[in-house]
Scaffold this motif. Structure first.
Motif, PDB file in Angstrom:
ATOM      1  N   GLY A   5      29.204 -14.429  -0.813  1.00  0.00           N
ATOM      2  CA  GLY A   5      28.497 -13.524  -1.717  1.00  0.00           C
ATOM      3  C   GLY A   5      26.991 -13.656  -1.593  1.00  0.00           C
ATOM      4  O   GLY A   5      26.435 -13.656  -0.496  1.00  0.00           O
ATOM      5  N   ALA A   6      26.329 -13.818  -2.715  1.00  0.00           N
ATOM      6  CA  ALA A   6      24.872 -13.925  -2.740  1.00  0.00           C
ATOM      7  C   ALA A   6      24.392 -15.198  -2.057  1.00  0.00           C
ATOM      8  O   ALA A   6      23.268 -15.242  -1.541  1.00  0.00           O
ATOM      9  CB  ALA A   6      24.366 -13.870  -4.175  1.00  0.00           C
ATOM     10  N   THR A   7      25.220 -16.220  -2.000  1.00  0.00           N
ATOM     11  CA  THR A   7      24.809 -17.488  -1.382  1.00  0.00           C
ATOM     12  C   THR A   7      24.799 -17.418   0.135  1.00  0.00           C
ATOM     13  O   THR A   7      24.367 -18.366   0.789  1.00  0.00           O
ATOM     14  CB  THR A   7      25.709 -18.654  -1.827  1.00  0.00           C
ATOM     15  N   ALA A  53      31.453  -3.951  -0.264  1.00  0.00           N
ATOM     16  CA  ALA A  53      32.886  -4.253  -0.244  1.00  0.00           C
ATOM     17  C   ALA A  53      33.170  -5.590  -0.925  1.00  0.00           C
ATOM     18  O   ALA A  53      34.159  -5.720  -1.665  1.00  0.00           O
ATOM     19  CB  ALA A  53      33.398  -4.267   1.194  1.00  0.00           C
ATOM     20  N   ALA A  54      32.312  -6.565  -0.698  1.00  0.00           N
ATOM     21  CA  ALA A  54      32.482  -7.870  -1.353  1.00  0.00           C
ATOM     22  C   ALA A  54      32.354  -7.727  -2.863  1.00  0.00           C
ATOM     23  O   ALA A  54      33.120  -8.327  -3.624  1.00  0.00           O
ATOM     24  CB  ALA A  54      31.459  -8.867  -0.812  1.00  0.00           C
ATOM     25  N   ILE A  66      24.767   1.052   8.984  1.00  0.00           N
ATOM     26  CA  ILE A  66      25.341   1.232   7.638  1.00  0.00           C
ATOM     27  C   ILE A  66      26.359   0.135   7.321  1.00  0.00           C
ATOM     28  O   ILE A  66      26.574  -0.204   6.173  1.00  0.00           O
ATOM     29  CB  ILE A  66      25.954   2.642   7.470  1.00  0.00           C
ATOM     30  N   PHE A  67      26.961  -0.427   8.353  1.00  0.00           N
ATOM     31  CA  PHE A  67      27.951  -1.474   8.176  1.00  0.00           C
ATOM     32  C   PHE A  67      27.359  -2.686   7.456  1.00  0.00           C
ATOM     33  O   PHE A  67      28.039  -3.338   6.678  1.00  0.00           O
ATOM     34  CB  PHE A  67      28.500  -1.865   9.549  1.00  0.00           C
ATOM     35  N   VAL A  68      26.076  -2.965   7.707  1.00  0.00           N
ATOM     36  CA  VAL A  68      25.404  -4.095   7.060  1.00  0.00           C
ATOM     37  C   VAL A  68      25.352  -3.895   5.551  1.00  0.00           C
ATOM     38  O   VAL A  68      25.445  -4.856   4.789  1.00  0.00           O
ATOM     39  CB  VAL A  68      23.979  -4.290   7.646  1.00  0.00           C
ATOM     40  N   VAL A  69      25.244  -2.667   5.104  1.00  0.00           N
ATOM     41  CA  VAL A  69      25.204  -2.371   3.668  1.00  0.00           C
ATOM     42  C   VAL A  69      26.614  -2.340   3.084  1.00  0.00           C
ATOM     43  O   VAL A  69      26.818  -2.710   1.926  1.00  0.00           O
ATOM     44  CB  VAL A  69      24.476  -1.040   3.415  1.00  0.00           C
TER      45      VAL A  69
END
Length: 157
Positions: free
Chosen positions: A115-117, A30-31, A22-25
């Protein structure tokens, strides 16, 4: 990016996902929350900036192409230009300061700032600064954010 993929491809991704589950999600969520809250904080500190526009610009999470288009369509050209440059700056800062972020804030810091990058452009810098294991986490986080950014950014009208 190709050689980064080869380097992290040697890791057992399934074991890493089990380790972090769940930490991966939670990392991309959080970001995203931190980015939107920073937009709100900016709007509170600088009274000329509308809170909706500030949060929309900050919700781009480095995905400058789509966030600039959505902000332009929903909030006008100025917001679109600011979104483009703010998200480009976010990517550039991650590239330049990834080692410093890891040193002072931990291995997850360049993933959050990227982020997304974190799944493409900044991935080699995350791998070099934080390590292979965190590159996988960064890639997963980047994919999640890439999917979420268009939806979140479009909410702010």
């Amino acid at each position: 990016i190709f050689f980064t993929g080869i380097g992290i491809g040697k890791l057992n991704i399934i074991d890493l996902i089990r380790k972090y589950h769940i930490f991966v999600v939670l990392i991309p969520l959080a970001a995203m929350a931190g980015s939107i809250l920073s937009g709100l904080l900016i709007s509170l500190l600088i009274h000329r900036i509308d809170s909706t526009q500030a949060m929309a610009v900050c919700s781009g999470m480095g995905y400058y192409i789509i966030s600039a288009i959505i902000c332009t369509q929903n909030l006008g050209e100025i917001a679109g230009i600011i979104a483009l440059f703010a998200n480009l700056l976010r990517e550039l800062m991650t590239i330049l300061f990834a080692p410093i972020l890891v040193r002072f804030f931990g291995h997850l810091a360049p993933i959050g700032t990227g982020g997304a990058t974190a799944m493409d452009t900044t991935l080699p810098f995350i791998k070099k600064s934080a390590g292979n294991e965190y590159a996988i986490v960064g890639f997963i986080s980047g994919v999640i954010l890439t999917v979420i950014v268009p939806v979140i950014t479009a909410i702010f009208k």
